[in-house]
Write an enzyme that holds these catalytic residues in place. Structure first.
Site, PDB file in Angstrom:
ATOM      1  N   SER A 145      82.328  19.823  37.314  1.00  0.00           N
ATOM      2  CA  SER A 145      81.304  20.567  36.569  1.00  0.00           C
ATOM      3  C   SER A 145      81.940  21.530  35.593  1.00  0.00           C
ATOM      4  CB  SER A 145      80.460  21.417  37.521  1.00  0.00           C
ATOM      5  OG  SER A 145      79.825  20.619  38.445  1.00  0.00           O
ATOM      6  N   HIS A 179      80.279  13.147  34.078  1.00  0.00           N
ATOM      7  CA  HIS A 179      79.552  14.213  34.766  1.00  0.00           C
ATOM      8  C   HIS A 179      78.131  13.756  35.059  1.00  0.00           C
ATOM      9  CE1 HIS A 179      78.124  18.704  34.615  1.00  0.00           C
ATOM     10  NE2 HIS A 179      78.300  18.288  35.846  1.00  0.00           N
ATOM     11  N   GLU A 218      76.987  13.054  31.372  1.00  0.00           N
ATOM     12  CA  GLU A 218      77.685  13.768  30.290  1.00  0.00           C
ATOM     13  C   GLU A 218      79.107  13.191  30.269  1.00  0.00           C
ATOM     14  OE1 GLU A 218      78.112  18.016  31.029  1.00  0.00           O
ATOM     15  OE2 GLU A 218      77.696  18.495  28.945  1.00  0.00           O
ATOM     16  N   ASN A 276      76.433  22.868  31.389  1.00  0.00           N
ATOM     17  CA  ASN A 276      76.553  24.182  32.015  1.00  0.00           C
ATOM     18  C   ASN A 276      76.726  25.324  31.021  1.00  0.00           C
ATOM     19  OD1 ASN A 276      76.141  23.700  34.770  1.00  0.00           O
ATOM     20  ND2 ASN A 276      78.082  22.606  34.841  1.00  0.00           N
TER      21      ASN A 276
HETATM   22  N1  LIG Z   1      76.487  19.378  43.615  1.00  0.00           N
HETATM   23  C1  LIG Z   1      76.118  19.309  42.329  1.00  0.00           C
HETATM   24  O1  LIG Z   1      74.960  19.582  41.964  1.00  0.00           O
HETATM   25  C2  LIG Z   1      77.089  18.842  41.289  1.00  0.00           C
HETATM   26  C3  LIG Z   1      76.598  18.381  40.045  1.00  0.00           C
HETATM   27  C4  LIG Z   1      77.479  17.881  39.115  1.00  0.00           C
HETATM   28  C5  LIG Z   1      78.841  17.852  39.390  1.00  0.00           C
HETATM   29  N2  LIG Z   1      79.318  18.322  40.581  1.00  0.00           N
HETATM   30  C6  LIG Z   1      80.761  18.227  40.845  1.00  0.00           C
HETATM   31  O2  LIG Z   1      80.980  17.136  41.726  1.00  0.00           O
HETATM   32  C7  LIG Z   1      82.136  17.373  42.533  1.00  0.00           C
HETATM   33  C8  LIG Z   1      81.753  17.227  43.997  1.00  0.00           C
HETATM   34  O3  LIG Z   1      80.746  18.161  44.310  1.00  0.00           O
HETATM   35  P1  LIG Z   1      79.789  17.971  45.581  1.00  0.00           P
HETATM   36  O4  LIG Z   1      78.658  18.899  45.374  1.00  0.00           O
HETATM   37  O5  LIG Z   1      79.546  16.526  45.826  1.00  0.00           O
HETATM   38  O6  LIG Z   1      80.743  18.549  46.750  1.00  0.00           O
HETATM   39  P2  LIG Z   1      80.657  18.268  48.320  1.00  0.00           P
HETATM   40  O7  LIG Z   1      81.289  19.454  48.952  1.00  0.00           O
HETATM   41  O8  LIG Z   1      79.287  17.861  48.721  1.00  0.00           O
HETATM   42  O9  LIG Z   1      81.605  16.984  48.522  1.00  0.00           O
HETATM   43  C9  LIG Z   1      82.986  17.014  48.279  1.00  0.00           C
HETATM   44  C10 LIG Z   1      83.623  15.927  49.132  1.00  0.00           C
HETATM   45  O10 LIG Z   1      84.990  15.810  48.733  1.00  0.00           O
HETATM   46  C11 LIG Z   1      85.740  15.528  49.873  1.00  0.00           C
HETATM   47  N3  LIG Z   1      87.163  15.790  49.628  1.00  0.00           N
HETATM   48  C12 LIG Z   1      87.813  16.979  49.607  1.00  0.00           C
HETATM   49  N4  LIG Z   1      89.128  16.773  49.386  1.00  0.00           N
HETATM   50  C13 LIG Z   1      89.299  15.429  49.256  1.00  0.00           C
HETATM   51  C14 LIG Z   1      90.436  14.597  49.034  1.00  0.00           C
HETATM   52  N5  LIG Z   1      91.653  15.112  48.910  1.00  0.00           N
HETATM   53  N6  LIG Z   1      90.256  13.260  48.971  1.00  0.00           N
HETATM   54  C15 LIG Z   1      89.022  12.729  49.124  1.00  0.00           C
HETATM   55  N7  LIG Z   1      87.912  13.474  49.334  1.00  0.00           N
HETATM   56  C16 LIG Z   1      88.055  14.801  49.402  1.00  0.00           C
HETATM   57  C17 LIG Z   1      85.124  16.451  50.935  1.00  0.00           C
HETATM   58  O11 LIG Z   1      85.492  16.046  52.242  1.00  0.00           O
HETATM   59  C18 LIG Z   1      83.635  16.265  50.637  1.00  0.00           C
HETATM   60  O12 LIG Z   1      83.078  15.183  51.361  1.00  0.00           O
HETATM   61  C19 LIG Z   1      82.646  18.756  42.130  1.00  0.00           C
HETATM   62  O13 LIG Z   1      83.659  18.601  41.175  1.00  0.00           O
HETATM   63  C20 LIG Z   1      81.419  19.415  41.510  1.00  0.00           C
HETATM   64  O14 LIG Z   1      81.759  20.390  40.548  1.00  0.00           O
HETATM   65  C21 LIG Z   1      78.471  18.799  41.543  1.00  0.00           C
END
Ligand SMILES: NC(=O)c1ccc[n+]([C@@H]2O[C@H](COP(=O)([O-])OP(=O)(O)OC[C@H]3O[C@@H](n4cnc5c(N)ncnc54)[C@H](O)[C@@H]3O)[C@@H](O)[C@H]2O)c1
Length: 296
Positions: free
Chosen positions: A118, A139, A151, A189
């Site tokens: 993000s 994204h 995105e 964002n």
């Molecule tokens: N949640 C949102 O609304 C949203 C929206 C757009 C983008 N994002 C982006 O998406 C990404 C993930 O966010 P999320 O909300 O899904 O987080 P989340 O915490 O729900 O999931 C993250 C996952 O990554 C795993 N992980 C951590 N280290 C790892 C590794 N070394 N190898 C493999 N897996 C690993 C964790 O175990 C977890 O299951 C981030 O970069 C975030 O900025 C999130």
């Protein structure tokens, strides 16, 4: 059948794996342990059930979609033979840089490496690989199976050909890709977070209460959800972290996070995930109740 890998099976990763598998791609879903992967698969299965009950997918589609997803706990194993990797691991710079070093080592030389970050610079991520022209931002929005936008973020060195391939792939997923350049916050964002911050400043300065601010934006601007409720959903810690990226990266005081937001995060009031933010959340209740602190 094109083979892709998704790193991380959390909120975003399981949604991304879901849409790729639903659209005929074979998917290697990778996380650090089996319970995290099982949780991701369960979420995908429940979300497909919702699509089946609405009539947009059949039971046979469900079986086919799930059969296209394999799980792995090792990056080296999971990214063998993939054409594309979409990284959706926890938002942490050092973690992502290490994942991209590993991806560069283990994914086929011609594979595209995308990140769903993000707020972290795609250019910075690309620089730790030997293939910066093949690193790009993809994204997706939450919830991934529902939201139409991708995105597509071009890093400093991302090639035209790779950008075009990712635009085309996003379309194959039924999404609308939009190309933007790699500057702090990208476009989504950079515009959303200052709006949320301004809503919090309006509350902090006593211009109006929580419900009033959200009502103005919902009914006046046709937003499906007010900015304070949206901030609770996103997580106030996540909003603060992204505002800090904008503030540091663009050096403009207009991005300074509101002191009330900073205090709420320090107090552990993070929104839906902690049970309280601008509203309070009780398990099983759908009623929107303003947090006691903000009641008049
Ligand atoms: N949640 C949102 O609304 C949203 C929206 C757009 C983008 N994002 C982006 O998406 C990404 C993930 O966010 P999320 O909300 O899904 O987080 P989340 O915490 O729900 O999931 C993250 C996952 O990554 C795993 N992980 C951590 N280290 C790892 C590794 N070394 N190898 C493999 N897996 C690993 C964790 O175990 C977890 O299951 C981030 O970069 C975030 O900025 C999130």
């Amino acid at each position: 059948m094109m083979h892709v890998a998704v790193i991380g099976s959390g909120t975003m990763g399981n949604g991304i794996a879901h849409v790729f598998a639903q659209h005929g791609f074979s998917v290697a879903l990778i996380d650090i342990n089996q319970p995290a992967l099982d949780k991701g698969l369960l979420t995908i299965s429940k979300n497909i059930d919702r699509q089946v009950s609405k009539g947009s997918l059949t039971e046979a589609d469900k079986a086919d979609t799930l059969a296209r997803i394999q799980t792995h706990t090792s990056i080296a194993e999971g990214v063998r033979n993939v054409a594309l990797v979409v990284e959706a691991a926890t938002e942490n710079v050092e973690l992502k840089l290490q994942i991209f070093r590993d991806l560069d080592q283990y994914a086929p030389q011609e594979a595209i490496l995308a990140s769903n970050t993000s707020s972290i610079s795609i250019t910075k991520i690309a620089a730790v690989t030997k293939r910066p022209s093949q690193v790009i931002g993809m994204h997706f929005m939450n919830p991934v199976p529902v939201m139409k936008l991708v995105e597509v973020i071009r890093g400093y060195a991302t090639s035209d050909a790779v950008t075009q391939q990712v635009m085309d792939l996003s379309q194959q997923l039924g999404k609308t890709p939009t190309e933007v350049n790699d500057y702090p916050g990208f476009v989504a964002n950079r515009i959303l977070m200052p709006m949320i911050n301004e809503a919090i400043i309006s509350l902090f300065e006593g211009v109006a209460g929580v419900e009033e601010i959200d009502t103005v934006m919902k009914l006046g601007m046709a937003h499906p959800m007010g900015p304070l409720q949206l901030a609770d959903f996103i997580g106030l810690d996540v909003c603060l972290a992204i505002l800090r990226v904008l503030h540091d990266g663009l050096g403009n005081p207009k991005y300074a996070p509101c002191p009330l937001l900073v205090n709420m995060v320090m107090a552990g009031r993070l929104g839906v995930k902690s049970g309280e933010g601008f509203y309070q959340y009780t398990a099983g209740s759908k009623e929107l109740v303003v947090a006691e602190r903000f009641r008049k």
